[in-house]
Design an enzyme around this catalytic site. Structure first.
Site, PDB file in Angstrom:
ATOM      1  N   PRO A  59     -13.261 -15.070  23.310  1.00 42.28           N
ATOM      2  CA  PRO A  59     -12.641 -16.241  24.105  1.00 42.28           C
ATOM      3  C   PRO A  59     -11.859 -15.516  25.480  1.00 42.28           C
ATOM      4  CG  PRO A  59     -11.628 -16.135  22.034  1.00 42.28           C
ATOM      5  CD  PRO A  59     -12.605 -15.418  21.903  1.00 42.28           C
ATOM      6  N   ASN A  60     -12.237 -16.081  26.481  1.00 41.24           N
ATOM      7  CA  ASN A  60     -11.705 -15.690  27.819  1.00 41.24           C
ATOM      8  C   ASN A  60     -12.253 -14.354  28.318  1.00 41.24           C
ATOM      9  OD1 ASN A  60      -9.634 -17.662  27.801  1.00 41.24           O
ATOM     10  ND2 ASN A  60      -8.747 -17.125  26.170  1.00 41.24           N
ATOM     11  N   ARG A  82      -8.905 -11.716  36.585  1.00 38.86           N
ATOM     12  CA  ARG A  82      -7.477 -12.000  36.515  1.00 38.86           C
ATOM     13  C   ARG A  82      -7.032 -10.665  35.530  1.00 38.86           C
ATOM     14  NH1 ARG A  82      -7.698 -17.784  35.207  1.00 38.86           N
ATOM     15  NH2 ARG A  82      -8.006 -18.542  36.949  1.00 38.86           N
ATOM     16  N   TYR A  93      -7.117  -5.319  31.901  1.00 37.82           N
ATOM     17  CA  TYR A  93      -8.394  -5.376  31.262  1.00 37.82           C
ATOM     18  C   TYR A  93      -9.390  -4.614  32.319  1.00 37.82           C
ATOM     19  CZ  TYR A  93      -6.451  -8.652  27.939  1.00 37.82           C
ATOM     20  OH  TYR A  93      -5.858  -9.288  26.880  1.00 37.82           O
ATOM     21  N   ASN A 106     -16.440  -7.686  20.517  1.00 38.18           N
ATOM     22  CA  ASN A 106     -14.976  -7.781  21.061  1.00 38.18           C
ATOM     23  C   ASN A 106     -14.574  -9.432  20.767  1.00 38.18           C
ATOM     24  OD1 ASN A 106     -12.572  -8.134  22.082  1.00 38.18           O
ATOM     25  ND2 ASN A 106     -13.102  -7.212  24.125  1.00 38.18           N
ATOM     26  N   ALA A 149      -8.978 -12.809  21.170  1.00 40.64           N
ATOM     27  CA  ALA A 149      -7.684 -13.184  20.542  1.00 40.64           C
ATOM     28  C   ALA A 149      -8.216 -13.657  19.088  1.00 40.64           C
ATOM     29  CB  ALA A 149      -7.063 -14.473  21.318  1.00 40.64           C
ATOM     30  N   HIS A 194      -7.076 -11.711  15.884  1.00 35.06           N
ATOM     31  CA  HIS A 194      -5.773 -11.578  15.217  1.00 35.06           C
ATOM     32  C   HIS A 194      -5.676 -12.947  14.303  1.00 35.06           C
ATOM     33  CE1 HIS A 194      -5.319  -8.450  18.147  1.00 35.06           C
ATOM     34  NE2 HIS A 194      -5.547  -9.596  19.386  1.00 35.06           N
ATOM     35  N   ASP A 254     -15.012 -13.476   7.508  1.00 34.09           N
ATOM     36  CA  ASP A 254     -15.834 -13.740   6.676  1.00 34.09           C
ATOM     37  C   ASP A 254     -17.456 -13.715   6.968  1.00 34.09           C
ATOM     38  OD1 ASP A 254     -13.833 -13.982   4.674  1.00 34.09           O
ATOM     39  OD2 ASP A 254     -13.703 -16.313   4.944  1.00 34.09           O
ATOM     40  N   GLU A 268     -16.035  -2.875  16.055  1.00 34.45           N
ATOM     41  CA  GLU A 268     -15.170  -3.935  16.814  1.00 34.45           C
ATOM     42  C   GLU A 268     -14.675  -3.090  18.021  1.00 34.45           C
ATOM     43  OE1 GLU A 268     -11.884  -4.897  14.345  1.00 34.45           O
ATOM     44  OE2 GLU A 268     -10.539  -5.349  16.188  1.00 34.45           O
ATOM     45  N   HIS A 287     -12.317  -3.167  21.675  1.00 33.48           N
ATOM     46  CA  HIS A 287     -11.199  -3.847  22.568  1.00 33.48           C
ATOM     47  C   HIS A 287     -11.008  -2.992  23.840  1.00 33.48           C
ATOM     48  CE1 HIS A 287      -9.893  -6.541  19.482  1.00 33.48           C
ATOM     49  NE2 HIS A 287     -10.074  -5.533  18.644  1.00 33.48           N
ATOM     50  N   LEU A 288     -10.975  -3.665  24.704  1.00 27.68           N
ATOM     51  CA  LEU A 288     -10.774  -2.956  26.250  1.00 27.68           C
ATOM     52  C   LEU A 288      -9.316  -2.335  26.297  1.00 27.68           C
ATOM     53  CD1 LEU A 288     -11.901  -6.057  28.532  1.00 27.68           C
ATOM     54  CD2 LEU A 288     -13.197  -3.697  28.511  1.00 27.68           C
ATOM     55  N   SER A 289      -8.261  -3.358  25.836  1.00 24.72           N
ATOM     56  CA  SER A 289      -7.001  -2.455  26.008  1.00 24.72           C
ATOM     57  C   SER A 289      -6.458  -2.057  24.347  1.00 24.72           C
ATOM     58  CB  SER A 289      -5.911  -3.775  26.199  1.00 24.72           C
ATOM     59  OG  SER A 289      -5.916  -4.958  25.370  1.00 24.72           O
ATOM     60  N   ARG A 337       0.600  -2.817  22.511  1.00 27.94           N
ATOM     61  CA  ARG A 337       1.001  -4.170  23.171  1.00 27.94           C
ATOM     62  C   ARG A 337       1.725  -4.898  22.376  1.00 27.94           C
ATOM     63  NH1 ARG A 337      -4.094  -7.049  25.542  1.00 27.94           N
ATOM     64  NH2 ARG A 337      -2.377  -8.299  26.539  1.00 27.94           N
ATOM     65  N   ARG A 352      -0.473  -8.545  18.309  1.00 27.93           N
ATOM     66  CA  ARG A 352      -1.869  -8.041  18.385  1.00 27.93           C
ATOM     67  C   ARG A 352      -2.142  -6.695  17.717  1.00 27.93           C
ATOM     68  NH1 ARG A 352      -3.763 -10.549  23.253  1.00 27.93           N
ATOM     69  NH2 ARG A 352      -1.907 -11.293  24.692  1.00 27.93           N
TER      70      ARG A 352
HETATM   71  O1  CA2 Z   1      -8.328  -5.699  24.747  1.00 27.07           O
HETATM   72  C1  CA2 Z   1      -9.249  -6.615  24.471  1.00 27.07           C
HETATM   73  O2  CA2 Z   1     -10.486  -6.397  24.455  1.00 27.07           O
HETATM   74  C2  CA2 Z   1      -8.642  -8.112  23.647  1.00 27.07           C
HETATM   75  O3  CA2 Z   1      -9.664  -8.111  22.860  1.00 27.07           O
HETATM   76  C3  CA2 Z   1      -8.771  -8.876  24.825  1.00 27.07           C
HETATM   77  C4  CA2 Z   1      -8.218 -10.247  24.407  1.00 27.07           C
HETATM   78  C5  CA2 Z   1      -6.898 -10.099  23.661  1.00 27.07           C
HETATM   79  O4  CA2 Z   1      -6.394 -11.335  23.039  1.00 27.07           O
HETATM   80  C6  CA2 Z   1      -7.087  -9.265  22.562  1.00 27.07           C
HETATM   81  O5  CA2 Z   1      -5.595  -8.912  22.032  1.00 27.07           O
HETATM   82  C7  CA2 Z   1      -7.328  -7.785  22.979  1.00 27.07           C
HETATM   83  C8  CA2 Z   1      -8.124 -11.102  25.584  1.00 27.07           C
HETATM   84  C9  CA2 Z   1      -9.163 -11.303  26.435  1.00 27.07           C
HETATM   85  C10 CA2 Z   1      -8.632 -11.951  27.562  1.00 27.07           C
HETATM   86  O6  CA2 Z   1      -9.505 -11.651  28.959  1.00 27.07           O
HETATM   87  C11 CA2 Z   1      -9.045 -11.934  30.106  1.00 27.07           C
HETATM   88  C12 CA2 Z   1      -9.602 -11.500  31.056  1.00 27.07           C
HETATM   89  C13 CA2 Z   1      -9.279 -11.901  32.263  1.00 27.07           C
HETATM   90  C14 CA2 Z   1      -8.089 -12.690  32.558  1.00 27.07           C
HETATM   91  C15 CA2 Z   1      -7.370 -13.339  31.491  1.00 27.07           C
HETATM   92  C16 CA2 Z   1      -7.874 -12.946  30.147  1.00 27.07           C
END
Ligand code: CA2
Length: 145
Positions: free
Chosen positions: A9-10, A17, A22, A73, A76, A79, A86, A97, A99-101, A106, A110
């Site tokens: 998601p997202n 943004r 990210y 990836n 959210a 978590h 499963d 798995e 993650h960008l960050s 953080r 997370r």
């Molecule tokens: O660091 C990552 O790749 C995450 O999976 C990104 C998730 C975050 O909930 C994880 O804790 C770590 C969030 C992705 C949201 O991406 C956005 C990108 C641009 C603007 C807003 C959100």
């Protein structure tokens, strides 16, 4: 070898943004980099993104028999989603798995991943390189196991 790449998601908002967390690349640009890398590695990839947990679960179920590895990836859902964990455990598809960050640098909420215990491994904190190294690691794992 067929590899399924799932974005949670997202992640469709990438590039629009929160570039300090990210990065500047859009999801399409990340997928394009992975496509190029996949050619070099001699594998095929299919990239998909969903904001819906059940859709991600369905895609993991449907991967059986078609895909030999999963790069994910989970966003959210990392978590929160026992359901995605499963599904990965249930299908037995080797999973990396990414993650960008760096999720461990953080907020404390997370720091826990439901996916990590069912994954071959996790790469976190390197921006788009997390995906690239994750794909290389997954292909290497699938070729050697
Ligand atoms: O660091 C990552 O790749 C995450 O999976 C990104 C998730 C975050 O909930 C994880 O804790 C770590 C969030 C992705 C949201 O991406 C956005 C990108 C641009 C603007 C807003 C959100």
């Amino acid at each position: 070898m067929q590899i399924l790449v799932l974005h949670g998601p997202n992640l469709n908002l990438l590039g629009q943004r929160e570039p300090t967390i990210y990065g500047n690349l859009s999801l399409a640009e990340i997928n394009a980099q992975l496509e190029l890398q996949a050619k070099d590695l001699g594998v095929n990839i299919t990239c998909r993104q969903s904001n819906h947990e059940g859709v991600l679960v369905d895609w993991i179920h449907q991967a059986v028999g078609t895909f030999q590895g999963l790069l994910i990836n989970p966003g959210a859902y990392t978590h929160t989603s026992l359901a995605i964990a499963d599904a990965i455990r249930g299908t037995g598809i080797p999973t990396v798995e990414v993650h960008l960050s760096n999720i461990y640098a953080r907020e404390s909420y997370r720091h826990h991943s439901w996916i990590a215990p069912v994954a071959v491994g996790q790469i976190s904190g390197f921006g788009v390189a997390s995906y690239r190294w994750g794909l290389a690691a997954l292909v290497d794992y699938c070729r050697t196991h």
